[in-house]
Design a protein around this motif. Sequence first.
Motif, PDB file in Angstrom:
ATOM      1  N   ARG A 172       0.347  -1.326  -0.180  1.00  0.00           N
ATOM      2  CA  ARG A 172       0.078   0.156  -0.574  1.00  0.00           C
ATOM      3  C   ARG A 172       0.840   1.079   0.050  1.00  0.00           C
ATOM      4  NH1 ARG A 172      -2.520   0.913   4.540  1.00  0.00           N
ATOM      5  NH2 ARG A 172      -2.063  -0.338   5.828  1.00  0.00           N
ATOM      6  N   ILE A 358      -7.066  -5.032  -4.454  1.00  0.00           N
ATOM      7  CA  ILE A 358      -7.922  -5.832  -2.908  1.00  0.00           C
ATOM      8  C   ILE A 358      -7.577  -7.508  -3.234  1.00  0.00           C
ATOM      9  CG2 ILE A 358      -9.386  -5.629  -2.098  1.00  0.00           C
ATOM     10  CD1 ILE A 358      -9.868  -2.878  -2.735  1.00  0.00           C
ATOM     11  N   LEU A 408      -8.397  -1.281   3.903  1.00  0.00           N
ATOM     12  CA  LEU A 408      -8.691  -1.317   2.073  1.00  0.00           C
ATOM     13  C   LEU A 408      -9.269   0.339   2.148  1.00  0.00           C
ATOM     14  CD1 LEU A 408     -10.973  -4.110   1.279  1.00  0.00           C
ATOM     15  CD2 LEU A 408      -8.244  -4.173   0.463  1.00  0.00           C
ATOM     16  N   TYR A 411      -6.781   2.432   1.551  1.00  0.00           N
ATOM     17  CA  TYR A 411      -5.928   1.966   0.165  1.00  0.00           C
ATOM     18  C   TYR A 411      -6.447   2.997  -0.715  1.00  0.00           C
ATOM     19  CZ  TYR A 411      -4.826  -0.370  -2.877  1.00  0.00           C
ATOM     20  OH  TYR A 411      -3.509  -1.600  -4.461  1.00  0.00           O
ATOM     21  N   THR A 412      -8.235   2.624  -0.917  1.00  0.00           N
ATOM     22  CA  THR A 412      -8.797   2.354  -1.918  1.00  0.00           C
ATOM     23  C   THR A 412      -9.056   4.622  -2.601  1.00  0.00           C
ATOM     24  OG1 THR A 412     -10.690   2.721  -0.693  1.00  0.00           O
ATOM     25  CG2 THR A 412      -9.178   1.078  -1.826  1.00  0.00           C
ATOM     26  N   SER A 418     -13.806   2.876  -6.093  1.00  0.00           N
ATOM     27  CA  SER A 418     -13.811   1.803  -5.591  1.00  0.00           C
ATOM     28  C   SER A 418     -13.379   3.069  -4.015  1.00  0.00           C
ATOM     29  CB  SER A 418     -11.842   1.356  -5.437  1.00  0.00           C
ATOM     30  OG  SER A 418     -11.668   1.229  -6.726  1.00  0.00           O
ATOM     31  N   ASN A 419     -13.108   3.365  -3.796  1.00  0.00           N
ATOM     32  CA  ASN A 419     -13.504   4.087  -2.282  1.00  0.00           C
ATOM     33  C   ASN A 419     -15.239   3.404  -1.978  1.00  0.00           C
ATOM     34  OD1 ASN A 419     -13.920   6.212  -0.323  1.00  0.00           O
ATOM     35  ND2 ASN A 419     -11.817   5.204   0.464  1.00  0.00           N
ATOM     36  N   LEU A 422     -17.330   0.918  -1.425  1.00  0.00           N
ATOM     37  CA  LEU A 422     -16.349  -0.052   0.055  1.00  0.00           C
ATOM     38  C   LEU A 422     -18.039  -0.421   0.614  1.00  0.00           C
ATOM     39  CD1 LEU A 422     -13.479   0.933   0.708  1.00  0.00           C
ATOM     40  CD2 LEU A 422     -13.977  -1.123  -0.051  1.00  0.00           C
TER      41      LEU A 422
END
Length: 648
Positions: A172, A358, A408, A411-412, A418-419, A422
Amino acid sequence: MALVRATRDAFLWCMAVIYLFAFSSFYVQIPGLLGDNGILPARVIEFKEVNSVAEFFRGKPTLLRLMPFLGLTIEKGMDLLCLLGILLSFLCMTIKSFRNSIEYGALWLLYLSLYQVGQTFFYFQWDILLLEAGFLSILVAPLNMYILIWKTVPYHHHDNISLFLVKWLLFRLMFASGVVKLTSMCPTWWGLTALNYHFESQCIPTPLAWYAHHLPPWLLNLGVTATFLIEIVIPFLFFAPIRHLRRFAFYTQVLLQIGIILTGNYNFFNLLTITLCVSLLDDDFFQKRKSRRSKQKSFWYRVADWVLTVAAYGYLIYILVKYFSLSFGPGYTSLRTKIAFTKTEFSDWLAKTVPYTIILGAISLGIEILVSLVRCWQSEKTLFRRLTSSFGVCLMAGVAALMFVVSLVPYTVIDVKSNTNLMPQIKTWHRKLDHLHLTSSYGLFRVMTGVGGRPEVIIEGSNDMKDWKEYHFLYKPGNLTERPVFVAPHQPRLDWQMWFAALGNYQHNPWLLTFCYRLLTGQPEVLQLIKHNPFPEKPPQYLRAKLHHYHYTSPKQMSVKYSKVDWWTRESVNEYLPILVKNDQGLQEWLQQNGIFQPIEKVKHSNLLVKAVSTVRNYFGQPEGFTFVMSIFSAGLTINLISKYFHY
């Protein structure tokens, strides 16, 4: 899957060293930065009363809440926490049996306690990286009480799982650091010219940075290309099933960090990154002879190993040629590189790749868990040992899964889509744990600064507003003839904040007003943080700050005798801070509002602990940071070498 006992021990030793650097570096700066008479006194921070352990960890967990019960002021409490951190990390460094979860848990809590009151001077990515890596070291270290009977720490079947979390953190960190350079749309990164400015504009350059700055432009461009390759592409090899590829990834990451260490003073950050890279290794790396398992590999396994390795190296070359237009220059005396993809293409690639990373991480974690369970039943002799080992693996698997999922969220951040995708529950978990800094987002050198010249704030004092004299700092550029120095792993936090202040204005750096006030009053604790005080007998009546742009001198301007030449040239840009006087009404009101004039808390009763902490501080005072840090480290390293030589 290879054993990682030696890997675990190496990682824990390195983490102990990093903690030693961090605590000892901060200890010498406490009085001037956060002390009662410092720039941002920690005593002005209000702590809410807590009635349980749960409440302690819900808010801003810091052991400084307990200092009044021990008869210590906040400043003395910070001294105590730092001294305990130095002692514990020194013991973990020198005595193998001390490297267990209890000690590393204590080190993490001590540093978290200091971080909570560090304010501006702890707003660095390496501080939160140390907190996250420090928490993972609690999971990596064995939980036992062997320190009482001096016994070798055993190997646990779940060590591969806990070390996977370290590897995931490394991925990451590196992947995000590479990606943000391009998502920031900084023209120097997209034009592969960032290194043309980096060595000159970084916070505290080393002497070698001057030479690196004057390397041929094509070589600097190639360096930027290599950085993108090492940070964005090669991290995928962290999860490769082939040892050669993981070692190749290890060597490239370490090579990048060594290059940064040689040309820039980034305290313990690069050493911490190298520590994380240890998770890419296994016991075969640390053993002189190959393991029996390595010798028993079949012919077809070795062929597959060789084919996949060649394919991976070939793909890296393909990326260089296709996406960075690698080619020879005229006369085959240089290499040319140029980004051959558009910003839209990169954004589309990132949106597709982040979900796959991921999935890759989840699959790798699942494999580690499965292999660890199988190993429990294959290696343990009795049913009881199999069941207890399996329980330990399942427990660690649950913790690892939670840490992976929560990570995550930060990270995203590098990809909005992507975020957004979640699960809300994951974001809720992260929000509840965020104050503990168990997992964070990273992204170094997002935008290259100093393109038009290195900005530097020069503070000057005067008694008649005609003859102005400059204050010189310990390590950051100021004096044109001052040779850059090596200061890492010590972190001069004031010098670093002065660098950040030069990138903005004093309105966005209000701590600078307190700093100037301390100079106007001649506060000894703060003056210890600078190199040259032009008013040793009496503080100046007036103070101002001017913004300058610094540039390295050219090779033609340099002489063989370094002491008689200028390393820098500069030009004045504008006024940074208007003239200040100690009794300025606006300044006094601002200081009053921020608690600088609050009465300094005094020790109500002097007990043995108060006397001990005060005695240590009076003995050491505020020594030069690099010398202090390296002296303690050298003592520990000497003990390590003697113990190894005499097999003690």
